[in-house]
Every structure is written in structure tokens, then in C-alpha cells.
Design an enzyme around this catalytic site. Structure first.
Site, PDB file in Angstrom:
ATOM      1  N   ASP A  12       0.806  -1.230   0.000  1.00 47.59           N
ATOM      2  CA  ASP A  12       0.000   0.000   0.000  1.00 47.59           C
ATOM      3  C   ASP A  12       0.837   1.277   0.000  1.00 47.59           C
ATOM      4  OD1 ASP A  12      -2.190  -1.700   0.128  1.00 47.59           O
ATOM      5  OD2 ASP A  12      -2.220  -1.673   2.314  1.00 47.59           O
ATOM      6  N   GLU A  13       2.000   1.213  -0.622  1.00 53.01           N
ATOM      7  CA  GLU A  13       2.896   2.379  -0.650  1.00 53.01           C
ATOM      8  C   GLU A  13       2.436   3.422  -1.666  1.00 53.01           C
ATOM      9  OE1 GLU A  13       3.837  -0.749  -1.121  1.00 53.01           O
ATOM     10  OE2 GLU A  13       5.292  -1.329   0.409  1.00 53.01           O
ATOM     11  N   LYS A  15       1.685   2.187  -5.102  1.00 47.75           N
ATOM     12  CA  LYS A  15       2.197   1.637  -6.362  1.00 47.75           C
ATOM     13  C   LYS A  15       1.260   1.960  -7.532  1.00 47.75           C
ATOM     14  CE  LYS A  15       2.273  -2.421  -4.327  1.00 47.75           C
ATOM     15  NZ  LYS A  15       2.047  -2.069  -2.916  1.00 47.75           N
ATOM     16  N   GLY A  39      -4.567  -4.330  -3.808  1.00 41.49           N
ATOM     17  CA  GLY A  39      -5.549  -3.283  -4.100  1.00 41.49           C
ATOM     18  C   GLY A  39      -4.772  -2.047  -4.480  1.00 41.49           C
ATOM     19  N   HIS A  40      -4.722  -1.726  -5.765  1.00 41.43           N
ATOM     20  CA  HIS A  40      -3.932  -0.599  -6.243  1.00 41.43           C
ATOM     21  C   HIS A  40      -4.874   0.524  -6.685  1.00 41.43           C
ATOM     22  CE1 HIS A  40      -0.276  -3.413  -7.170  1.00 41.43           C
ATOM     23  NE2 HIS A  40      -0.690  -3.469  -5.928  1.00 41.43           N
ATOM     24  N   THR A 128      -5.965 -11.645   3.466  1.00 40.51           N
ATOM     25  CA  THR A 128      -7.097 -10.960   2.833  1.00 40.51           C
ATOM     26  C   THR A 128      -8.224 -11.951   2.517  1.00 40.51           C
ATOM     27  OG1 THR A 128      -6.102 -11.308   0.666  1.00 40.51           O
ATOM     28  CG2 THR A 128      -5.594  -9.212   1.762  1.00 40.51           C
ATOM     29  N   GLN A 221       1.914  -6.103  -3.153  1.00 42.74           N
ATOM     30  CA  GLN A 221       2.361  -6.236  -1.747  1.00 42.74           C
ATOM     31  C   GLN A 221       3.655  -5.418  -1.558  1.00 42.74           C
ATOM     32  OE1 GLN A 221       1.366  -9.624  -3.331  1.00 42.74           O
ATOM     33  NE2 GLN A 221      -0.538  -8.609  -2.819  1.00 42.74           N
ATOM     34  N   THR A 297      -8.500  -3.242  -0.427  1.00 44.14           N
ATOM     35  CA  THR A 297      -9.129  -4.517  -0.778  1.00 44.14           C
ATOM     36  C   THR A 297     -10.121  -4.961   0.289  1.00 44.14           C
ATOM     37  OG1 THR A 297      -7.233  -5.205  -2.077  1.00 44.14           O
ATOM     38  CG2 THR A 297      -8.620  -6.977  -1.231  1.00 44.14           C
ATOM     39  N   LYS A 328       3.073  10.086  -0.139  1.00 43.88           N
ATOM     40  CA  LYS A 328       2.274  10.569   0.992  1.00 43.88           C
ATOM     41  C   LYS A 328       3.041  11.547   1.888  1.00 43.88           C
ATOM     42  CE  LYS A 328      -1.403   7.859   1.674  1.00 43.88           C
ATOM     43  NZ  LYS A 328      -2.332   6.778   1.983  1.00 43.88           N
TER      44      LYS A 328
HETATM   45  P1  GDP Z   1      -0.834   0.343  -3.509  1.00 41.45           P
HETATM   46  O1  GDP Z   1      -1.399  -0.940  -3.031  1.00 41.45           O
HETATM   47  O2  GDP Z   1       0.644   0.443  -3.266  1.00 41.45           O
HETATM   48  O3  GDP Z   1      -1.181   0.684  -4.912  1.00 41.45           O
HETATM   49  O4  GDP Z   1      -1.472   1.482  -2.584  1.00 41.45           O
HETATM   50  P2  GDP Z   1      -3.035   1.603  -2.169  1.00 41.45           P
HETATM   51  O5  GDP Z   1      -3.794   2.074  -3.345  1.00 41.45           O
HETATM   52  O6  GDP Z   1      -3.485   0.375  -1.478  1.00 41.45           O
HETATM   53  O7  GDP Z   1      -2.926   2.706  -1.020  1.00 41.45           O
HETATM   54  C1  GDP Z   1      -2.364   3.951  -1.254  1.00 41.45           C
HETATM   55  C2  GDP Z   1      -3.420   5.020  -0.928  1.00 41.45           C
HETATM   56  O8  GDP Z   1      -2.768   6.279  -0.815  1.00 41.45           O
HETATM   57  C3  GDP Z   1      -4.448   5.198  -2.028  1.00 41.45           C
HETATM   58  O9  GDP Z   1      -5.670   5.555  -1.435  1.00 41.45           O
HETATM   59  C4  GDP Z   1      -3.899   6.351  -2.858  1.00 41.45           C
HETATM   60  O10 GDP Z   1      -4.919   7.090  -3.521  1.00 41.45           O
HETATM   61  C5  GDP Z   1      -3.250   7.187  -1.794  1.00 41.45           C
HETATM   62  N1  GDP Z   1      -2.062   7.939  -2.220  1.00 41.45           N
HETATM   63  C6  GDP Z   1      -1.072   7.583  -3.060  1.00 41.45           C
HETATM   64  N2  GDP Z   1      -0.107   8.526  -3.097  1.00 41.45           N
HETATM   65  C7  GDP Z   1      -0.510   9.502  -2.252  1.00 41.45           C
HETATM   66  C8  GDP Z   1       0.072  10.740  -1.821  1.00 41.45           C
HETATM   67  O11 GDP Z   1       1.169  11.131  -2.218  1.00 41.45           O
HETATM   68  N3  GDP Z   1      -0.631  11.482  -0.918  1.00 41.45           N
HETATM   69  C9  GDP Z   1      -1.843  11.083  -0.444  1.00 41.45           C
HETATM   70  N4  GDP Z   1      -2.449  11.862   0.449  1.00 41.45           N
HETATM   71  N5  GDP Z   1      -2.396   9.919  -0.801  1.00 41.45           N
HETATM   72  C10 GDP Z   1      -1.744   9.141  -1.688  1.00 41.45           C
HETATM   73  P1  IMO Z   2      -0.944  -4.212  -2.233  1.00 37.38           P
HETATM   74  O1  IMO Z   2      -0.495  -4.767  -3.556  1.00 37.38           O
HETATM   75  C1  IMO Z   2      -1.034  -4.646   2.099  1.00 37.38           C
HETATM   76  C2  IMO Z   2      -1.115  -8.731   3.666  1.00 37.38           C
HETATM   77  C3  IMO Z   2      -2.369  -9.169   4.367  1.00 37.38           C
HETATM   78  C4  IMO Z   2      -1.793 -10.159   5.367  1.00 37.38           C
HETATM   79  C5  IMO Z   2      -0.678 -10.815   4.568  1.00 37.38           C
HETATM   80  C6  IMO Z   2      -1.061 -12.136   3.917  1.00 37.38           C
HETATM   81  O2  IMO Z   2      -2.234  -3.490  -2.284  1.00 37.38           O
HETATM   82  O3  IMO Z   2       0.149  -3.439  -1.591  1.00 37.38           O
HETATM   83  P2  IMO Z   2      -2.598 -12.837   1.877  1.00 37.38           P
HETATM   84  O4  IMO Z   2      -3.985 -12.439   1.496  1.00 37.38           O
HETATM   85  O5  IMO Z   2      -1.572 -12.494   0.851  1.00 37.38           O
HETATM   86  O6  IMO Z   2      -2.493 -14.259   2.308  1.00 37.38           O
HETATM   87  O7  IMO Z   2      -2.264 -11.969   3.195  1.00 37.38           O
HETATM   88  O8  IMO Z   2      -0.311  -9.886   3.560  1.00 37.38           O
HETATM   89  N1  IMO Z   2      -1.318  -8.210   2.299  1.00 37.38           N
HETATM   90  C7  IMO Z   2      -1.258  -6.917   1.971  1.00 37.38           C
HETATM   91  N2  IMO Z   2      -1.077  -5.826   2.740  1.00 37.38           N
HETATM   92  N3  IMO Z   2      -1.147  -4.529   0.759  1.00 37.38           N
HETATM   93  C8  IMO Z   2      -1.295  -5.611  -0.029  1.00 37.38           C
HETATM   94  O9  IMO Z   2      -1.272  -5.544  -1.381  1.00 37.38           O
HETATM   95  C9  IMO Z   2      -1.399  -6.877   0.575  1.00 37.38           C
HETATM   96  N4  IMO Z   2      -1.587  -8.133   0.118  1.00 37.38           N
HETATM   97  C10 IMO Z   2      -1.516  -8.946   1.177  1.00 37.38           C
HETATM   98  O10 IMO Z   2      -3.008  -8.089   4.996  1.00 37.38           O
HETATM   99  O11 IMO Z   2      -1.201  -9.463   6.438  1.00 37.38           O
HETATM  100 MG    MG Z   3      -2.927  -1.654  -1.787  1.00 36.45          MG
END
Ligand code: GDP
Ligand code: IMO
Ligand code: MG
Length: 421
Positions: A12-13, A15, A39-40, A128, A221, A297, A328
Site C-alpha cells: 500500500d505504498e 504503487k 488493491g492498487h 485478505t 504487496q 481490498t 504521501k
Molecule cells: P498500492 O497498493 O501500493 O497501490 O497502494 P493503495 O492504493 O493500497 O494505497 C495507497 C493510498 O494512498 C491510495 O488511497 C492512494 O490514492 C493514496 N495515495 C497515493 N499517493 C498519495 C500521496 O502522495 N498522498 C496522499 N495523500 N495519498 C496518496
Molecule cells: P498491495 O499490492 C497490504 C497482507 C495481508 C496479510 C498478509 C497475507 O495493495 O500493496 P494474503 O492475502 O496475501 O495471504 O495476506 O499480507 N497483504 C497486503 N497488505 N497490501 C497488499 O497488497 C497486501 N496483500 C496482502 O493483509 O497481512
Molecule cells: Mg494496496
């Protein structure tokens, strides 16, 4: 050459947002591991979209998108995802390709995931529950079903054989899941998948690379969830680091070019497992609120804490990161002080290395402290405008990690990205 973009923390960085931005410069975006546990999030014309299986280049009309062999696919999720995208991007199917070697998540994989987690009680991983672990177990156990199998005449026979094996396994658990209703949807989605462009992806990619096409591999991840190097057993079931690109797409290591590593300006984790810099106080709550840290997700609240350079340096080392991206940064507006972990006291002894088993030792982070930013970063439109304290923070991170920061992200929008000259 194939460039790589991956998360350096626990996922969730950001990506999705960054791939969506970088995709303008690539011909092909390829997912190499993970599955619907990912969940991207990205924004298309102001509308929020969350992608689980489909690469985040899909909203660029010129990009081809590949789901590689290292991915595990839930056909039902994939079909739903495609239908959601079609409304915004009608030509998605022409540009989507699926490796015949990718493995399938079947309904009983999800049932096994749920039963196994329930049996673990307070020790649960916090999966998940998308069936990821059981699907990868069948892959390495040499029992799995692959996308190419859906085109074979004896698919139903193979499916039933796998299902029978799972039903035997499910008998050992008290926790029973009503998976039968998922089976009908699964079969309908498999039928739908037969109409997709299923390719021999390693040759497909090789041909495109020989034609000079630019490819970006999109990680799911994060490095600390890697099956080998993450905080085992609180990890996912695939290799999330650069090495996973070679296995997950069938490309040789010599073809890897730039490796973009993404970190938040702080740190989050969702699910169970160790998190040395976690803040279980009002600062942690404030980070969750300011960063809107709820799973893309599962909707679960994400655990929040300070950025951890010990873990990040490990991740940079494992993946050979050549360019860092800090996301962020705007979320830290208003936080004072801002802390950075620069070491761990492991059972009282200071180290800068990741311990073998974070669960069996007591870890106390050693912090370097910065004052808060003098002015908000959210409104900055270029890096020069950012506050001096933030520039010092970036320089500190770069020096510690031995890698330059290429971009700082300061908002959710595609263009809220500050390039560092
Ligand atoms: P991913 O799994 O690495 O693609 O990240 P996620 O989508 O799960 O979570 C990142 C969250 O941070 C999302 O809700 C994005 O819309 C949000 N986001 C991404 N970059 C930034 C940022 O620079 N600032 C803020 N405030 N939100 C961001
Ligand atoms: P993105 O791509 C954050 C975590 C789950 C759990 C562990 C194992 O959005 O960054 P799994 O369902 O793979 O067996 O779960 O990994 N996890 C994530 N945490 N972002 C994800 O994907 C993740 N995918 C799995 O919360 O701790
Ligand atoms: Mg994510």
C-alpha cells in the site's frame, strides 16, 4: 530492458498511482506476482478505481497489459474488474494479455484460506482471505490448475480432482465455509476467461523486448511481505522483490533495468505480524486519519507508524533499488516532530540489520528526530518549493539508503508528483 516498480514496506505504498503516472513512458505494464490480495488505487478523471489483478497501465490507451505467470488469478474477480474498467476504458480487452502459466484460485482455495485462518485464532496472519496462500501451495505442491488448462478438454476432470483434495483437507477444520455458491460464478467466469487473449507470455514478452518495447513490471504487496525475506510467517505467499520479476514473467536477470522502490514518508501494515515502529497512540491514530489508511481490498484500518530505515535498507539491498519514490509526504503536514527509525535495539543490543525472527525478540527502534515541515507540502508544485526540513529529511533518507529519491508524491492525483532534479 525491463524496469521494475515495487513496494519497499508492507504494501500500500502507492504503487497504483505511481505506475499510472509512469505508464506514459512504457509500452507494456506487467504484473509478476500476487493476485486479488492486492488493491492498487488510482484516479481516472477524478474517479477512484481500485485494481486487484489488472496492471495499473490499463488507463493509458497506448499500453499493453500483461498478467504474468507468477500471478494467481481469481476468474470471478478478474471478470468483475474488467467489467468495471470497460465503463471507463472500453478498449481494455484488446490490450489485456494473460499468461497461460498463471495459476487459478478456485472456490475451495478461498474456503481453505478462511478455515486455516480461523484455526489459527489469535495467531492468524490476517490474510485478505482471497485464497492466495492455498493457491500458491497447490502451485508449489504441483497440484494447481493453470490458465492454459481451461482450454483443455479435461478441465472439469482436473478441477474436480483438485476440489476433492480440498474437500478432504477442509474436513480437518471446524470452520466450514459455504463455498458451493461460489462455484457457479467461478464456472461462468472461467467460460468468460476462455475469450481473453491467453498467451505464451515469456515468448510474447521476449518478442516485444527484441522489438525495443519498454516494459515496466508492477509489484504487488511489499518487500517486508516477501515469502523468503519478509516478517515470516506474517507474509504473503510470493516473492515480492526484484527476483520475483524473473520468475514471475520469465525474463532473465540481465534484462532488468531501473528498479523503482516506493516507500511512504511514514509506514503502514495491515493484518497481523511484527511492526517495530508502530504507533499505538494518538499519533498513530492521527496518521491513519490524515493518510486515510484503510485497506483498498478489505477496508480494514491499517496500522500506522514512523518510517523504518532499517527495514527499508534491507529492502533496497534485496531488490537492487536504483531510484526511490517517497509517497504521501503531504500526510506528514502538521506532524511535529517527524521521526525516522535508524536502528533497532534487539534485546538491548543495537543493530542496523533486520533480525531473523522479529516475533521472538524485543525490538526498540532508535529514532532520529526532525522538526515538522515549516509549511505544507500538499500545495507545492515542484520540489524546490518544498520546505527546507523536508529537503533535509530526503537527504537523510538518501544518505542512509545509499540511493537517490527520484520523485516525491504529495497527493492522490496522477500529477501530484514532484520530480527531484
Ligand atoms: P498500492 O497498493 O501500493 O497501490 O497502494 P493503495 O492504493 O493500497 O494505497 C495507497 C493510498 O494512498 C491510495 O488511497 C492512494 O490514492 C493514496 N495515495 C497515493 N499517493 C498519495 C500521496 O502522495 N498522498 C496522499 N495523500 N495519498 C496518496
Ligand atoms: P498491495 O499490492 C497490504 C497482507 C495481508 C496479510 C498478509 C497475507 O495493495 O500493496 P494474503 O492475502 O496475501 O495471504 O495476506 O499480507 N497483504 C497486503 N497488505 N497490501 C497488499 O497488497 C497486501 N496483500 C496482502 O493483509 O497481512
Ligand atoms: Mg494496496
Amino acid at each position: 530492458m525491463i524496469d521494475v516498480l515495487l513496494g519497499l514496506q508492507w504494501g500500500d505504498e502507492g504503487k497504483g498511482k505511481i505506475v499510472d503516472y509512469l505508464a506514459a513512458n512504457y509500452d507494456i505494464i506487467a504484473r509478476f506476482q500476487g493476485g486479488p490480495n492486492a488493491g492498487h488505487t488510482l484516479y481516472v478523471d477524478g474517479k477512484k478505481v481500485v485494481l486487484h489483478t489488472i496492471p495499473s497501465g490499463v488507463f493509458h490507451g497506448h499500453c499493453l497489459n500483461l498478467i504474468g505467470n507468477g500471478v494467481v488469478i481469481d476468474p470471478v474477480t478478474l471478470q468483475k474488474e474488467i467489467n468495471n474498467i470497460i465503463a471507463l476504458q472500453p478498449d481494455v480487452l484488446q490490450r489485456l494479455f494473460v499468461s497461460q502459466r498463471a495459476h487459478l484460485i478456485v472456490p475451495t482455495h478461498r474456503a481453505l484460506d478462511a478455515a486455516s485462518e480461523a484455526a489459527k485464532g489469535s495467531e492468524k496472519i490476517g490474510s485478505t482471505l482471497k485464497g492466495i496462500g492455498p493457491a500458491y501451495m497447490d502451485k508449489t505442491g504441483r497440484n494447481g490448475l493453470r490458465v492454459g488448462d481451461i482450454l483443455s478438454k479435461d478441465f472439469m476432470q482436473r478441477y474436480n480432482r483438485l476440489k476433492e483434495k480440498h474437500l478432504q483437507m477442509l474436513k480437518q477444520y471446524d470452520h466450514q465455509v459455504d463455498w458451493q455458491e461460489w462455484e457457479e460464478q467461478f464456472m461462468a467466469a472461467v467460460e468468460y476467461m476462455r475469450t481473453l487473449q491467453i498467451v505464451n507470455a515469456e515468448y510474447w514478452l521476449d518478442n516485444h523486448l527484441k522489438d525495443g518495447k519498454k516494459v515496466l513490471a508492477e509489484g504487488a504487496q511489499g518487500s517486508m511481505l516477501d515469502i523468503d525475506f519478509g516478517t515470516y510467517p506474517f507474509v504473503t505467499s510470493s516473492n515480492t522483490i526484484t527476483a520475483g520479476v524473473c520468475n514471475g514473467l520469465g525474463v532473465a536477470p540481465s534484462r532488468i533495468g531501473e528498479v523503482y522502490g516506493i516507500t511512504k514518508a511514514y509506514c503502514t501494515r495491515v493484518g497481523g505480524g511484527p511492526f517495530p515502529t508502530e504507533l499505538l497512540d494518538e499519533t498513530g491514530d492521527a496518521l491513519r486519519k490524515a493518510g486515510n489508511e484503510f485497506g483498498a481490498t478489505t477496508g480494514r484500518p491499517r496500522r500506522c507508524g514512523w518510517i523504518d530505515l532499517v527495514a527499508l535498507r534491507y529492502a533496497v539491498m534485496l531488490s537492487g533499488v536504483t531510484k526511490l519514490i517517497v509517497t504521501k509526504a503531504d500526510v506528514m503536514d502538521g506532524f511535529n516532530p517527524v521521526k525516522i527509525a535508524v536502528g533497532y535495539k534487539v534485546d538491548g543490543v543495537e543493530t542496523k540489520e533486520m533480525p531473523y525472527d522479529l516475533c521472538s525478540v524485543t525490538i526498540e527502534p532508535v529514532y532520529h528526530t526532525f522538526p515538522g515541515w515549516e509549511k505544507p507540502i500538499s500545495s507545492c508544485t515542484n520540489y524546490d518549493e518544498t520546505p527546507q526540513v523536508f529537503k533535509d529529511y530526503c537527504r537523510f533518507v538518501e544518505d542512509y539508503l545509499g540511493t537517490r529519491i527520484a520523485f516525491v508524491s504529495n497527493g492522490t492525483g496522477r500529477d501530484q508528483l514532484l520530480q527531484i532534479p
